[in-house]
Design an enzyme around this catalytic site. Structure first.
Site, PDB file in Angstrom:
ATOM      1  N   HIS A  26      52.124 -15.683  10.530  1.00 33.94           N
ATOM      2  CA  HIS A  26      50.962 -14.950  10.852  1.00 33.94           C
ATOM      3  C   HIS A  26      49.723 -15.364   9.962  1.00 33.94           C
ATOM      4  CE1 HIS A  26      52.854 -13.252   7.034  1.00 33.94           C
ATOM      5  NE2 HIS A  26      52.001 -12.385   7.070  1.00 33.94           N
ATOM      6  N   HIS A  57      48.003 -14.283   7.364  1.00 36.97           N
ATOM      7  CA  HIS A  57      47.617 -14.082   5.990  1.00 36.97           C
ATOM      8  C   HIS A  57      47.593 -15.277   5.268  1.00 36.97           C
ATOM      9  CE1 HIS A  57      48.871  -9.407   6.361  1.00 36.97           C
ATOM     10  NE2 HIS A  57      47.586  -9.732   6.412  1.00 36.97           N
ATOM     11  N   ASP A  75      49.006 -16.091   2.415  1.00 41.55           N
ATOM     12  CA  ASP A  75      49.969 -16.788   1.618  1.00 41.55           C
ATOM     13  C   ASP A  75      51.036 -17.356   2.656  1.00 41.55           C
ATOM     14  OD1 ASP A  75      50.459 -14.189   2.451  1.00 41.55           O
ATOM     15  OD2 ASP A  75      52.147 -13.944   1.391  1.00 41.55           O
ATOM     16  N   HIS A  76      50.650 -17.380   4.009  1.00 40.83           N
ATOM     17  CA  HIS A  76      51.390 -18.132   4.893  1.00 40.83           C
ATOM     18  C   HIS A  76      50.896 -19.341   5.877  1.00 40.83           C
ATOM     19  CE1 HIS A  76      54.633 -14.906   4.757  1.00 40.83           C
ATOM     20  NE2 HIS A  76      53.851 -14.568   4.184  1.00 40.83           N
ATOM     21  N   HIS A 115      54.207  -5.943  10.957  1.00 44.36           N
ATOM     22  CA  HIS A 115      53.646  -6.231   9.820  1.00 44.36           C
ATOM     23  C   HIS A 115      52.234  -5.522   9.898  1.00 44.36           C
ATOM     24  CE1 HIS A 115      52.918  -7.857   5.894  1.00 44.36           C
ATOM     25  NE2 HIS A 115      52.378  -8.881   6.208  1.00 44.36           N
ATOM     26  N   ASP A 156      56.715 -11.653   7.448  1.00 47.54           N
ATOM     27  CA  ASP A 156      56.753 -10.378   6.608  1.00 47.54           C
ATOM     28  C   ASP A 156      57.012  -8.981   7.619  1.00 47.54           C
ATOM     29  OD1 ASP A 156      55.660 -12.137   4.908  1.00 47.54           O
ATOM     30  OD2 ASP A 156      53.905 -11.164   4.564  1.00 47.54           O
ATOM     31  N   HIS A 159      60.339 -13.621  -0.199  1.00 43.85           N
ATOM     32  CA  HIS A 159      59.093 -12.835  -0.330  1.00 43.85           C
ATOM     33  C   HIS A 159      59.027 -11.929  -1.593  1.00 43.85           C
ATOM     34  CE1 HIS A 159      55.413 -11.131   1.433  1.00 43.85           C
ATOM     35  NE2 HIS A 159      54.878 -12.308   1.753  1.00 43.85           N
TER      36      HIS A 159
END
Lengths: 304, 304
Positions: free
Chosen positions: A63, A65, A67-68, A143, A213, A271
C-alpha cells in the site's frame, strides 16, 4: 527441499525508531528473489544483508504509506549506479503508476534498465505473478487505505521417480516423465506396475502469507488457510487495542488468533510500534493463543 | 561563545555502503537548527542522534541527486506523525518545487503543519536566509547538475560591556546599549571615557562553508575565504582523479587545496566513495597539503 526463505530487512512501523527499519523483506523461492514492501532505508539494509540483490526482479508494494514505499526511488537509483541492466518489475496499487513514472522522469533520467510498473487492485483477490513453480496472489487487507496482502504458494510438483524401482522394472528413460506425472508402467509381458510402486510422493506444497498492515481480518482466512508461515501486523499489545482499531492495525492477540484460525504452521510478528523497547510482551501475548510464534527482526532469515 | 555546531548525519556518496549514510547534517547556530541535505535514511540517523529535531525549521537541499534529497518525504511524513505543528521551510533548487508539491499531495495528505517551499537558483550567489545573527548564502558549485554550496556566517555583534569598568565610571544602565554599539561615555563632570575602556571586543565573526558535491572550484574561493570550517567533497583519493573529474567530484587533494587557498581554519572531508573501507588514505593525502583536516563521520559533532 527447494529453497523457500524469507529475510527480514525491516519490521518497524511508520514512526522511526533507533531499533527497527520500516517494512521490507525478501522472499527467496528456488533462487528467485521477490521483495515485499520497500520502506526508507531498504537499500541500506539490503547492502548489510547477504541477499544477492541483483537477483531481485520483482518488488511488491502492499500500500502507499511511506513506510512501505519510500525506499523505492533510492533503490531504483542505486541499482542503476551498480550497473543493473535487467528490467525491474514493480507490482503495486494501480494509483502509484502515474506518480512513480513522474518521479522516475524527474530523479532517475539516466537508468540503463527499465522499470516496468504492473498495477493491481488491492481490493480484489487475484493472481498477479506466476511462473513454473510459484504463484503470488494479492488479497485485500483492512487498513486505513486500500492495502494488499500477498500469498506466495508453490505449485504442486510431480512425484519423484524411485530410480531403484524404475531400474528393477527396466522402465525406459523416455517413460520417466509420464510416470512421474501419474502414469503406470506396462512391462513387455503386459504386467501393469502401478505408479505408486515406481515413485515417491512429491513434498507438500508450501506457502507464505504476508499480512501487513491490517486490523483483524477474518475475510482473508480462506485465502491464507494452511499457510506454513504467516507474517502478520503486530503493531501493538492488547492493552492498546483501542489504538490498534483506530489506526487499523493489529495487536499480538489479533495476529495469533488469525494464525490459529488459518491453521497456519508458524506465525511471525512484525510492524512493531516504536513504543516497545522490548517486544517480548508481544511474543508472550501471541504465544498464549498460538504457541508457534516468533518475532521478526532485521536480518533474520526464516526457512519454510 | 554562542553555539555554532555541525552534526554529521551522513557523509557517504551515492552508492550505498554498510559504513555510511548518504549526505545530511545539522547546523546549530545559537539553538536554531538548519538541516543541510537530506539523503535516504536521514530520519533514521536523526532519531539516533541527540539532535532536537523538532527545532529544525529550515532544510537546505544542495542539488537534486537522490543521495541528497531522497530522505525528505520520509522526514516530512514522520514529523507529521510526531505531532509537528510549526511550518517547515524547504530551500532547494527551484525545479524541485513542482515535484515536491505533487509528492506531498500524493503521499502526505494529512499533515497538520505546512511545508513552505522556497526555491533558489543554484547558479547564482545570493543570501537566501537572514535573521538577527546569521546569514546563509547560496553559491554555485561545479557538479554534473546545478548544485549549490551554503555559507553560514554570523553577523558581527556589538562589543561586550565590561561591567567592572562601567560600574567604576558609574555608567547608568540606559546607556549600556549605546556604548556596546560603539559610543563613548561622558561623565557628569564632562570627562570623555572612550568606548574601548568600557567594552571588550566582540568575538570574531564565525563562518561555515558546505561545499558538496563539486570538482575543484576556484570560483567559490572569494565567497568562502576565511571560513572557520569547510566541509568539502572528498569522494576519491588522487589516484582516482580521472574518475573524480568524470563524475564532477573532488579528490582529497582538491579539498585540501581549496581549504588552503581559502585560508580556512579547518577542513572536514566528506562524501566518501563506498570503495574506501578505510578513509585514512584520504586524510593523509589532504593533511600533506592542509594539516588541519578531519574526516567526517556519522554522529560527529564539530564546534566552530
Amino acid at each position: 527441499m527447494e529453497k523457500f526463505e524469507i529475510t527480514i530487512l525491516g519490521c518497524g512501523s511508520a514512526t522511526p525508531s533507533p531499533k527497527h527499519y520500516t517494512s521490507s523483506q525478501v522472499v527467496d523461492v528456488r533462487g528467485k528473489l521477490f521483495m515485499v514492501d520497500c520502506g526508507e532505508g531498504t537499500q541500506i539494509q539490503l547492502r548489510r544483508s547477504h541477499v544477492a540483490f541483483a537477483r531481485i526482479n520483482h518488488i511488491f508494494i502492499s500500500h502507499l504509506h511511506g513506510d512501505h514505499c519510500f525506499g523505492l526511488l533510492g533503490m531504483i537509483s542505486s541499482f542503476g549506479l551498480l550497473g543493473r541492466t535487467a528490467p525491474l518489475y514493480i507490482h503495486a496499487p494501480q494509483e502509484l503508476g502515474h506518480m512513480l513514472s513522474q518521479e522516475l522522469s524527474f530523479y532517475c533520467r539516466d537508468l540503463e534498465y527499465t522499470v516496468e510498473f504492473q498495477g493491481f487492485d488491492p481490493t480484489v483477490t487475484a493472481v498477479v505473478y506466476e511462473d513454473r513453480s510459484l504463484t503470488i496472489t494479492v488479497f485485500p487487507l483492512r487498513h486505513r487505505v486500500p492495502c494488499a496482502g500477498f500469498l506466495f504458494r508453490e505449485k504442486p510438483t510431480a512425484d519423484h521417480l524411485d530410480r531403484a524401482a524404475a531400474d528393477f522394472y527396466k522402465v525406459p528413460q523416455w517413460e520417466y516423465n509420464r510416470i512421474k506425472e501419474g502414469g503406470d508402467f506396462i512391462t513387455q509381458d503386459g504386467t501393469v506396475v502401478a505408479h505408486e510402486r515406481l515413485t515417491k510422493p512429491a513434498g507438500p506444497v508450501r506457502s507464505y502469507a504476508y499480512c501487513c498492515d491490517t486490523v483483524y481480518n477474518p475475510a482473508m482466512l480462506p485465502i491464507i488457510k494452511g499457510a506454513d508461515l504467516i507474517y502478520h501486523d503486530c503493531t501493538y499489545a492488547s492493552d492498546d487495542s483501542d489504538r490498534a482499531i483506530k489506526h487499523f492495525h493489529s495487536t499480538a492477540a489479533d495476529a495469533a488468533r488469525t494464525a490459529l484460525e488459518a491453521q497456519a504452521g508458524r506465525l511471525m510478528l512484525g510492524h512493531f510500534s516504536a513504543r516497545y523497547t522490548d517486544e517480548s510482551i508481544l511474543l508472550t501475548e501471541a504465544c498464549r493463543i498460538f504457541p508457534n510464534t516468533i518475532l521478526a527482526k532485521e536480518n533474520l532469515t526464516v526457512t519454510i
